[in-house]
Design an enzyme around this catalytic site. Structure first.
Site, PDB file in Angstrom:
ATOM      1  N   CYS A 173       0.790  -1.225   0.000  1.00  0.00           N
ATOM      2  CA  CYS A 173       0.000   0.000   0.000  1.00  0.00           C
ATOM      3  C   CYS A 173       0.823   1.277   0.000  1.00  0.00           C
ATOM      4  O   CYS A 173       0.265   2.364  -0.113  1.00  0.00           O
ATOM      5  CB  CYS A 173      -0.960  -0.010   1.184  1.00  0.00           C
ATOM      6  SG  CYS A 173      -2.138  -1.379   1.132  1.00  0.00           S
ATOM      7  N   HIS A 313      -2.922   8.876   5.467  1.00  0.00           N
ATOM      8  CA  HIS A 313      -3.235   7.516   5.012  1.00  0.00           C
ATOM      9  C   HIS A 313      -4.695   7.224   5.339  1.00  0.00           C
ATOM     10  O   HIS A 313      -5.418   6.713   4.496  1.00  0.00           O
ATOM     11  CB  HIS A 313      -2.304   6.512   5.685  1.00  0.00           C
ATOM     12  CG  HIS A 313      -2.463   5.121   5.172  1.00  0.00           C
ATOM     13  ND1 HIS A 313      -2.115   4.755   3.885  1.00  0.00           N
ATOM     14  CD2 HIS A 313      -2.935   3.996   5.765  1.00  0.00           C
ATOM     15  CE1 HIS A 313      -2.369   3.468   3.708  1.00  0.00           C
ATOM     16  NE2 HIS A 313      -2.869   2.991   4.825  1.00  0.00           N
ATOM     17  N   GLU A 324      -1.529   6.550  13.126  1.00  0.00           N
ATOM     18  CA  GLU A 324      -1.158   7.707  12.320  1.00  0.00           C
ATOM     19  C   GLU A 324      -1.254   9.002  13.120  1.00  0.00           C
ATOM     20  O   GLU A 324      -0.384   9.875  13.021  1.00  0.00           O
ATOM     21  CB  GLU A 324      -2.056   7.774  11.090  1.00  0.00           C
ATOM     22  CG  GLU A 324      -1.682   8.870  10.126  1.00  0.00           C
ATOM     23  CD  GLU A 324      -2.413   8.759   8.801  1.00  0.00           C
ATOM     24  OE1 GLU A 324      -2.008   9.461   7.866  1.00  0.00           O
ATOM     25  OE2 GLU A 324      -3.368   7.965   8.706  1.00  0.00           O
ATOM     26  N   LYS A 345      -9.490   8.772   1.248  1.00  0.00           N
ATOM     27  CA  LYS A 345     -10.043   7.416   1.214  1.00  0.00           C
ATOM     28  C   LYS A 345     -11.497   7.406   1.660  1.00  0.00           C
ATOM     29  O   LYS A 345     -12.234   6.462   1.367  1.00  0.00           O
ATOM     30  CB  LYS A 345      -9.217   6.478   2.089  1.00  0.00           C
ATOM     31  CG  LYS A 345      -7.834   6.150   1.545  1.00  0.00           C
ATOM     32  CD  LYS A 345      -7.127   5.128   2.432  1.00  0.00           C
ATOM     33  CE  LYS A 345      -5.721   4.804   1.950  1.00  0.00           C
ATOM     34  NZ  LYS A 345      -4.764   5.903   2.183  1.00  0.00           N
ATOM     35  N   HIS A 350      -9.804   2.641  -0.742  1.00  0.00           N
ATOM     36  CA  HIS A 350      -8.390   2.302  -0.634  1.00  0.00           C
ATOM     37  C   HIS A 350      -8.010   1.419  -1.820  1.00  0.00           C
ATOM     38  O   HIS A 350      -8.299   0.224  -1.835  1.00  0.00           O
ATOM     39  CB  HIS A 350      -8.144   1.566   0.689  1.00  0.00           C
ATOM     40  CG  HIS A 350      -6.712   1.339   1.017  1.00  0.00           C
ATOM     41  ND1 HIS A 350      -5.686   1.427   0.085  1.00  0.00           N
ATOM     42  CD2 HIS A 350      -6.105   1.019   2.196  1.00  0.00           C
ATOM     43  CE1 HIS A 350      -4.538   1.170   0.680  1.00  0.00           C
ATOM     44  NE2 HIS A 350      -4.758   0.922   1.955  1.00  0.00           N
ATOM     45  N   PHE A 409       0.964  -3.053   4.653  1.00  0.00           N
ATOM     46  CA  PHE A 409       1.222  -4.359   5.246  1.00  0.00           C
ATOM     47  C   PHE A 409       2.700  -4.714   5.077  1.00  0.00           C
ATOM     48  O   PHE A 409       3.304  -4.438   4.043  1.00  0.00           O
ATOM     49  CB  PHE A 409       0.364  -5.424   4.574  1.00  0.00           C
ATOM     50  CG  PHE A 409      -1.079  -5.401   4.989  1.00  0.00           C
ATOM     51  CD1 PHE A 409      -1.541  -4.540   5.964  1.00  0.00           C
ATOM     52  CD2 PHE A 409      -1.996  -6.254   4.396  1.00  0.00           C
ATOM     53  CE1 PHE A 409      -2.861  -4.510   6.348  1.00  0.00           C
ATOM     54  CE2 PHE A 409      -3.330  -6.243   4.764  1.00  0.00           C
ATOM     55  CZ  PHE A 409      -3.776  -5.377   5.743  1.00  0.00           C
TER      56      PHE A 409
END
Length: 425
Positions: A173, A313, A324, A345, A350, A409
């Site tokens: 990502c 994010h 975050e 998002k 996403h 990830f």
């Protein structure tokens, strides 16, 4: 920092977008600033057996976008997105015919590659999963291309007439930031004058939905698909899968100035870190993301107080939004409380490896238009999240510098700093 990096500055002179909603950079920006969402019930296949049945799908007709029947048949949806976005970026930059092919390169980012075509072709060669020993005779003649994400690079290089550095960045990502920063470094190091770069993913398929269902990362809010993505909200319960692409023309500043090009923004600094901790887990203190942010600011020769806006994010998972927020406080200090933060998002979902490229595009457009996109669907603030997340409505503001961050990830953490093209170092 090397003298080469000191001397060679990199600007964005072209942007191209394929995103949920209508195709193109202008519709993308209009949707974001209007606070409209493009999330809904999955329409590309029957998602009723799955835990999460919502996604942000692109309203994309390849024939209407000028792709030939041969291209439509041969290319995965991910490649189609990449080609259309890169074509718009090249047209927007006005650079065609003004580059040295050997000094022009292509870098493409993706998390999943040609998922939809591989998923479809496996169903064909296995007779819908009935055969353990598959029959390759029934596979499409383009199956090998679907296996190699580098096939996208080939198509973009041919489109751009680029004969310089070329490659793929696949880091989950964070790919959308990482590919842009890798292309930036190629220019800074003198390996190229111009880079066509960006990221694309089209992975709204049964296998992808099943994977995220297994770890309960996506939202099960199937009865409210239009408002299912709720970053920083108390009721958030997972991200909404998306798709899309964003591409850029990057140029060495002097090269852009010599041809009179308009620059959206300068890529002032970037950095990446890995937590070496967990495939999906995030430390609550946000240390690794904070380290990436500080390193990006150092490379840009900027202080935390120089940041005017953070493009977050903001995935809408419980742990990411806490992680975050902690990272921003840790890296920006008290200035974090005075800095607007928002997550697009909330509107476009996403799109895995592509989303950070779309966020870089939104960051550059924020500088260009002096408008901060909102965080949609943020009706119930989480008491544990106490920054200014620009809820519901866009905000006019003078923005000269943007920090965009990503978390992926594997523990990957990336940060990029964009500044107005007129800034001096």
């Amino acid at each position: 920092m090397s003298k080469t990096h000191d001397a060679r500055r990199v600007v964005i002179t072209g942007i191209g977008v394929v995103a949920p909603g209508d195709v193109g950079t202008k519709p993308f920006w209009e949707m974001l600033t209007a606070g409209r969402t493009a999330t809904g019930t999955i329409s590309s296949f029957d998602a009723s057996p799955f835990r999460s049945q919502v996604a942000a799908e692109c309203n994309f007709d390849p024939a209407a976008e000028g792709l030939s029947q041969r291209q439509i048949r041969a290319w995965d949806r991910t490649t189609q997105f990449a080609y259309v976005a890169a074509r718009e970026a090249l047209e927007d930059s006005g650079i065609s015919g003004e580059t040295d092919p050997l000094r022009t390169g292509v870098m493409v980012g993706t998390a999943c590659g040609m998922t939809m075509s591989l998923d479809r072709e496996y169903a064909v060669v296995s007779d819908e999963g009935r055969l353990w020993e598959v029959d390759p005779a029934h596979g499409a003649p383009y199956l090998y291309d679907y296996f190699l994400p580098s096939s996208m690079v080939r198509e973009i290089a041919w489109l751009a007439g680029a004969e310089g550095p070329a490659g793929v960045v696949s880091a989950g990502c964070t790919s959308g930031i990482d590919v842009v920063t890798h292309a930036t470094d190629l220019i800074r190091d003198g390996a190229a004058e111009v880079m066509v770069t960006g990221a694309s993913d089209a992975a709204i398929s049964p296998i992808t939905v099943a994977c995220f269902d297994a770890i309960k990362a996506t939202t099960p809010r199937n009865d409210e698909p239009e408002t299912a993505s709720r970053p920083f909200d108390r009721t958030r319960n997972g991200f909404v899968l998306g798709e899309g692409a964003a591409f850029f023309v990057l140029e060495e500043l002097g090269h852009a100035q010599r041809r009179g090009a308009r620059a959206y923004a300068e890529i002032a600094g970037h950095a990446a870190r890995c937590n070496a901790y967990s495939m999906t887990g995030l430390r609550s203190d946000g240390k690794e993301m904070a380290d990436a942010i500080r390193a990006a600011l150092d490379r840009a020769r900027m202080d935390p107080t120089d940041i005017d806006y953070v493009n977050a994010h903001g995935s809408a998972t419980k742990q990411n939004d806490l992680h975050e927020t902690a990272a921003l406080k840790r890296s920006l200090g008290e200035h974090a409380y005075a800095t607007p933060v928002s997550s697009i998002k909330s509107m476009i979902g996403h799109s895995l490896g592509a989303i950070c490229a779309l966020e870089v595009a939104a960051s550059a457009l924020t500088i260009e238009h002096s408008v901060i996109p909102p965080t949609a669907n943020l009706h119930e603030p989480d008491p544990a999240l106490d920054l200014d997340y620009v809820p519901l409505r866009a905000r006019e503001a003078q923005v000269d510098s943007v920090l965009s961050v990503a978390s992926g990830f594997g523990g990957f953490q990336s940060a990029i700093v964009l500044t107005g093209p007129g800034r001096t170092q």
